[in-house]
Motif scaffolding. Structure first.
Motif: not given
Length: 282
Positions: A223-228
């Motif tokens: 989920a880190f990447f969608p938030r980034l």
């Protein structure tokens, strides 16, 4: 391994010694202070050592001051081994010199700083190595730089403490506020997103390599990447590496394949004609 770089401070009061009752010079006994010896200094952090051999198929000439050839020697704080993620990340950087050579590089959460050291050897214009502002960690990174980076390249390398998500003036000042061309990191903490947005140059890229050592949290890791992607005007990201390296700790719970696979992602700011999020495959 994911680490919580929360903001902490020592809230303890300075230690003070209690005063003994007044005594005359003729008194033939010791005061209370004399019976309580000064506390011993804390022991230095324990260290272990590991090595990384630059693969033979990488065309890289290393100026060796200690006759080690293409071997890098890393001192590690504590007993943790050199992470497989760091090894694979380093090899990827060396095999993709366009991400390194003549570029300014910032590493966040560097640990033993192997990828950063490789960037310096591979011709980066500037390398700034950071981790949690702990004296042992910072000094250990400096030790590894001094041990592995040839003397003629050390002036391009800087080691400094940084707390993710906090003020980046000291980092940006090293680029005259232009930002870094390449950011490298191996953690997925939300606080990193703030630092990434604040330090990456407009045309820069971010490389994130990690292993999900806790399989039950894979969804949270990814989920880190969608938030980034949703932050700071938008980012595009794509997977560049998926490589089995073996589980670091056999006794850890969960799927061994998940625990032993290194994932590498590249992200960059949205450009004309692009949409934020994972890059569509053709």
């Amino acid at each position: 391994m994911l680490r919580d770089h929360s903001d902490t401070e020592n809230l303890g009061e300075p230690s003070t010694r209690r005063s003994a009752s007044p005594i005359s010079a003729d008194d033939d006994f010791y005061g209370l202070d004399d019976l309580l010896p000064e506390p011993e200094s804390p022991l230095p952090a324990p260290y272990s050592f590991s090595t990384y051999e630059i693969p033979s198929d990488i065309d890289l000439t290393v100026e060796d001051e200690d006759n080690r050839g293409r071997q890098l020697v890393l001192r590690l704080v504590g007993s943790h081994p050199l992470w497989n993620t760091a090894r694979i990340f380093t090899t990827f950087l060396l095999k993709n010199p366009g991400l390194v050579k003549d570029r300014s590089v910032l590493e966040l959460g560097a640990g033993a700083a192997l990828p950063s050291i490789a960037c310096a050897i591979a011709g980066a214009k500037q390398v700034v190595i950071t981790d949690y502002p702990d004296t042992d960690l910072v000094e250990n990174m400096r030790f590894n730089v001094d041990t592995n980076v040839p003397g003629n390249l050390r002036s391009s390398v800087d080691v400094v403490g940084h707390l993710w998500g906090h003020d980046v003036k000291h980092l940006m000042a090293r680029t005259e506020d232009k930002g870094y061309d390449t950011l490298i990191l191996s953690d997925l903490h939300d606080a990193l997103i703030k630092t990434v947005n604040a330090t990456t140059s407009p045309d820069g890229c971010v490389l994130v390599f990690f292993t999900s050592h806790r399989p039950h949290l894979v969804k949270e890791d990814n989920a880190f990447f969608p938030r980034l992607a949703e932050s700071d005007g938008g980012w595009v990201y794509e997977k560049v590496v998926e490589e089995w390296a073996g589980a670091m700790f056999e006794e850890d719970p969960g799927d061994e394949k998940v625990r032993g696979t290194v994932h590498g992602w590249k992200a960059w700011r949205v450009k004309d004609g692009q949409k934020a999020g994972e890059k569509a495959t053709s």
